[in-house]
Scaffold this motif. Structure first.
Motif, mmCIF file in Angstrom:
data_model
loop_
_atom_site.group_PDB
_atom_site.id
_atom_site.type_symbol
_atom_site.label_atom_id
_atom_site.label_comp_id
_atom_site.label_asym_id
_atom_site.label_seq_id
_atom_site.Cartn_x
_atom_site.Cartn_y
_atom_site.Cartn_z
ATOM 1 N N LYS A 127 -20.546 -11.984 78.407
ATOM 2 C CA LYS A 127 -21.701 -12.296 79.249
ATOM 3 C C LYS A 127 -22.736 -11.174 79.162
ATOM 4 C CE LYS A 127 -22.888 -14.166 83.727
ATOM 5 N NZ LYS A 127 -22.982 -13.723 85.093
ATOM 6 N N LYS A 128 -22.236 -9.950 79.191
ATOM 7 C CA LYS A 128 -23.137 -8.790 79.120
ATOM 8 C C LYS A 128 -23.917 -8.802 77.811
ATOM 9 C CE LYS A 128 -21.144 -5.277 81.412
ATOM 10 N NZ LYS A 128 -20.118 -4.208 81.350
ATOM 11 N N ILE A 129 -23.196 -9.066 76.696
ATOM 12 C CA ILE A 129 -23.862 -9.104 75.390
ATOM 13 C C ILE A 129 -24.938 -10.173 75.360
ATOM 14 C CG2 ILE A 129 -23.534 -9.534 72.924
ATOM 15 C CD1 ILE A 129 -20.631 -8.566 73.328
ATOM 16 N N LEU A 130 -24.555 -11.372 75.850
ATOM 17 C CA LEU A 130 -25.502 -12.497 75.812
ATOM 18 C C LEU A 130 -26.726 -12.224 76.669
ATOM 19 C CD1 LEU A 130 -23.002 -15.496 76.004
ATOM 20 C CD2 LEU A 130 -24.394 -14.825 74.030
ATOM 21 N N GLU A 131 -26.496 -11.597 77.818
ATOM 22 C CA GLU A 131 -27.629 -11.311 78.701
ATOM 23 C C GLU A 131 -28.571 -10.271 78.107
ATOM 24 O OE1 GLU A 131 -25.551 -10.486 82.320
ATOM 25 O OE2 GLU A 131 -25.981 -12.460 83.145
ATOM 26 N N VAL A 173 -32.674 -18.910 70.419
ATOM 27 C CA VAL A 173 -31.808 -17.721 70.459
ATOM 28 C C VAL A 173 -30.546 -17.885 69.627
ATOM 29 C CG1 VAL A 173 -32.614 -16.900 72.701
ATOM 30 C CG2 VAL A 173 -30.774 -18.587 72.592
ATOM 31 N N ARG A 174 -30.432 -19.003 68.886
ATOM 32 C CA ARG A 174 -29.157 -19.308 68.237
ATOM 33 C C ARG A 174 -28.725 -18.212 67.251
ATOM 34 N NH1 ARG A 174 -30.390 -25.213 66.149
ATOM 35 N NH2 ARG A 174 -32.343 -24.137 65.766
ATOM 36 N N ARG A 175 -29.680 -17.735 66.435
ATOM 37 C CA ARG A 175 -29.331 -16.730 65.423
ATOM 38 C C ARG A 175 -28.890 -15.424 66.080
ATOM 39 N NH1 ARG A 175 -33.256 -19.756 64.062
ATOM 40 N NH2 ARG A 175 -33.031 -21.055 62.206
ATOM 41 N N GLU A 176 -29.689 -15.004 67.084
ATOM 42 C CA GLU A 176 -29.378 -13.760 67.791
ATOM 43 C C GLU A 176 -27.990 -13.825 68.412
ATOM 44 O OE1 GLU A 176 -30.857 -10.586 68.421
ATOM 45 O OE2 GLU A 176 -31.618 -11.338 66.498
ATOM 46 N N VAL A 177 -27.692 -14.933 69.059
ATOM 47 C CA VAL A 177 -26.401 -15.110 69.725
ATOM 48 C C VAL A 177 -25.285 -14.944 68.714
ATOM 49 C CG1 VAL A 177 -24.889 -16.811 70.820
ATOM 50 C CG2 VAL A 177 -27.259 -16.555 71.597
ATOM 51 N N SER A 178 -25.463 -15.606 67.583
ATOM 52 C CA SER A 178 -24.443 -15.577 66.545
ATOM 53 C C SER A 178 -24.251 -14.158 65.992
ATOM 54 C CB SER A 178 -24.838 -16.553 65.434
ATOM 55 O OG SER A 178 -24.017 -16.381 64.333
ATOM 56 N N LYS A 179 -25.376 -13.486 65.658
ATOM 57 C CA LYS A 179 -25.296 -12.153 65.071
ATOM 58 C C LYS A 179 -24.653 -11.152 66.018
ATOM 59 C CE LYS A 179 -29.367 -12.428 62.112
ATOM 60 N NZ LYS A 179 -30.797 -12.111 62.198
ATOM 61 N N LYS A 180 -25.176 -11.134 67.261
ATOM 62 C CA LYS A 180 -24.716 -10.157 68.245
ATOM 63 C C LYS A 180 -23.214 -10.287 68.515
ATOM 64 C CE LYS A 180 -28.229 -7.628 69.583
ATOM 65 N NZ LYS A 180 -29.445 -8.094 70.246
ATOM 66 N N MET A 192 -20.944 -11.733 66.548
ATOM 67 C CA MET A 192 -20.180 -11.423 65.340
ATOM 68 C C MET A 192 -20.051 -9.906 65.173
ATOM 69 S SD MET A 192 -19.075 -14.134 64.247
ATOM 70 C CE MET A 192 -18.260 -13.528 62.782
ATOM 71 N N ALA A 193 -21.142 -9.185 65.466
ATOM 72 C CA ALA A 193 -21.153 -7.741 65.324
ATOM 73 C C ALA A 193 -20.083 -7.112 66.192
ATOM 74 C CB ALA A 193 -22.533 -7.201 65.686
ATOM 75 N N ARG A 194 -19.837 -7.672 67.355
ATOM 76 C CA ARG A 194 -18.834 -7.129 68.265
ATOM 77 C C ARG A 194 -17.485 -7.820 68.103
ATOM 78 N NH1 ARG A 194 -21.339 -4.671 72.723
ATOM 79 N NH2 ARG A 194 -19.222 -4.286 73.452
#
Lengths: 332, 234
Positions: free
Chosen positions: A239-243, A274-281, A283-285
């Motif tokens: 949730k923190k990452i997504l926010e 926001v789909r790409r950002e959500v996916s990248k962020k 995946m990175a974690r």
């Protein structure tokens, strides 16, 4: 084919229909959608010349319904909210009466026979209308509208009182008829309108709040900025990452879909994808995304949004009302 | 018009109303025929017709009460008023259906006259005058009843209302006699249905009287059409 311009109806100081305009093309099925008391039936009654408009006019095939009612009415088949049946007649007597009343020129026996076959009332045609079930009475009302093969069909809640199988049959029939007729159909049942109509006019408190193709209506109001995702891993972390993603408006954890997998509803700001950002962020974690889909509004939600401006609030409001009543000692 | 006529005419016989009306008509006209003609050994039928005046006053509303009110209540007016047919034709179809039932019942009065003619000479001019008179009278009551029926969706109110109108038409004479202002009492007595009816029943054929009845019928039919028209605009 049907042209409605600035149509209004006032009952004393009460405004039932407030300055509405729309057109229906030939071969189009228009869904007329709105809550009870929105002005659907009043509008249909004006279109068919049963009541007059206070202001504005309605043209059927280029003929004004008030200026030349007899010519305009000849092109209309109308199924009112309550089918206009004479209970003391048999079905075939009644249809013959309608045939003569409409001064129909088609060969009577074959024409009425065809309609009975189409609507599936052949087996009750010698029974008194008073003895028929509600569903059959509704169908006889529908048959009446088809007599004379009018170019314009105006159907006020045509599937009320039918069982699910009959509803599907009538819907299929309306779709078929829509190919070479102009149809206006009113309903407050959304999936019905969605299933049958090419275009939807949403009406609330006498005003048109939306008028668009069925698929556009759903798309415009939902779009890409609302997502549902399922992610494996700690919900508070995710949730923190997504926010933290720019453009994100709101993140809600809705449920635990599987063990260790949580579902989130994401609302981004309008127009932000926001789909790409959500996916990248994620995946990175190293948080695997198990599902991502756009959270389209159902027509039900669109309807509430259009008519009340609020999707989620309605049910809450009602519950609060119920709580109050219960505190006072319940409905009795 | 024919479609509406057929439907309404048929409706009289799919409910008891048509049979009841004809039965009542036959009963009273038969009773009057026996009392005033047969048992008194008289060939004067005018009392029979006079008696029928009062019977029609009460029973024609039964015939007309459902003509329009039922459509209003069952919402079948959504069919008739959205059909490609003029309001006048709709009203005429309804009027003629009740009028036909009335004519069928009235034909028995001719039979009585024919029966009498086997026994003695009768004054045919008077009989025909009476028949024309009763037919015109019946048509007036039917038109009035049709009009009242248009105003309500309750059959009982329609029936009672029409009876009240009919009685009012009858009372015009007595009202005229108690009003001291000559101008008003003259007007009232000249629109009295009863005095014109009794004039016709004496066998005096006056065009004025016939025109009077026809105009009253036309006025009520016209008002009926206007009420239907007006309802759309309210």
């Amino acid at each position: 084919m049907i042209e409605v311009k600035n149509l209004s109806k006032h009952y004393g100081s009460k405004v039932a229909v407030d300055n509405i305009s729309f057109t229906v093309e030939e071969g189009e099925i228009l869904g007329f959608l709105g809550p009870n008391g929105a002005g659907k039936s009043t509008t249909m009654n004006m279109l068919t010349g049963y009541i007059s408009s206070t202001e504005g006019n309605a043209m059927i095939n280029g003929v004004d319904i008030l200026e030349n009612p007899i010519k305009a009415k000849a092109d209309i088949g109308y199924l009112p909210e309550k089918p206009p049946l004479y209970p003391d007649m048999t079905v075939s007597e009644y249809l013959k009466f309608v045939y003569n009343l409409k001064k129909c020129k088609l060969p009577m026996k074959s024409h009425l026979g065809e309609i009975c076959e189409l609507i599936k009332i052949t087996d009750v045609k010698d029974r008194l209308i008073r003895n028929l079930s509600k569903g059959y009475q509704q169908r006889v009302g529908f048959a009446q509208a088809l007599v004379g093969n009018p170019k314009v069909l105006i159907l006020d809640e045509p599937t009320v009182g039918l069982d699910p199988k009959q509803i599907i049959e009538i819907r299929t029939l309306i779709k078929r008829l829509g190919k070479n007729h102009t149809v206006i159909l009113s309903s407050h049942i959304l999936p019905e309108v969605q299933a049958v109509c090419d275009r939807i006019v949403v009406i609330n408190k006498g005003k048109i709040v939306a008028n668009d193709k069925t698929e556009n209506l759903a798309r415009n109001l939902s779009a890409d900025h609302r997502l549902i995702v399922q992610v494996e891993g700690s919900d508070s972390e995710v949730k923190k990452i997504l926010e933290g993603i720019s453009g994100m408006d709101r993140v809600v954890v809705t449920r635990e879909a599987e063990k260790g997998v949580f579902e989130y509803h994401l609302d981004a700001k309008e127009g932000v994808d926001v789909r790409r950002e959500v996916s990248k962020k994620l995946m990175a974690r190293n948080y695997p995304i198990l599902l991502m889909k756009s959270n389209e509004l159902t027509l039900e939600e669109i309807f509430l949004k259009l008519t009340t401006g609020d999707i989620y609030g309605q049910a809450d409001k009602f519950e609060k009302q119920m709580d109050k009543i219960e505190k006072r000692g319940g409905l009795n | 018009m024919l479609a509406v006529f057929k439907r309404e005419f048929g409706a009289y016989f799919s409910s008891p109303i048509g049979y009841v009306f004809i039965a009542v008509y036959l009963f009273f006209s038969g009773a009057f025929f026996y009392i005033f003609a047969l048992s008194m050994g008289s060939t004067d039928l005018s009392y029979v017709f006079l008696g029928m005046f009062f019977v029609l006053m009460i029973f024609i509303p039964v015939l007309t009460m459902r003509l329009m009110s039922e459509d209003n209540k069952q919402k079948t007016d959504q069919l008739t008023l959205t059909a490609p047919i003029s309001l006048f034709r709709l009203v005429m179809g309804k009027f003629l259906s009740a009028f036909s039932i009335f004519l069928i019942s009235t034909s028995v009065l001719v039979v009585y006259a024919i029966v009498l003619s086997f026994f003695s000479e009768i004054a045919w001019a008077m009989v025909w005058g009476n028949i024309v008179g009763i037919i015109l009278l019946g048509a007036v009551f039917i038109a009035a009843g049709l009009f009242i029926s248009t105003l309500t969706e309750n059959q009982m109110i329609a029936a009672v209302g029409s009876m009240a109108v009919n009685v009012a038409l009858l009372l015009m004479d007595s009202l005229a006699s108690v009003i001291p202002i000559k101008f008003i009492s003259d007007i009232l007595s000249s629109i009295s249905v009863f005095s014109r009816f009794s004039e016709i029943t004496t066998g005096i054929f006056s065009l004025g009287n016939v025109l009077f009845f026809v105009s009253v019928i036309v006025i009520f039919l016209f008002l009926t059409v206007r009420v239907l028209e007006k309802r759309r605009w309210s």
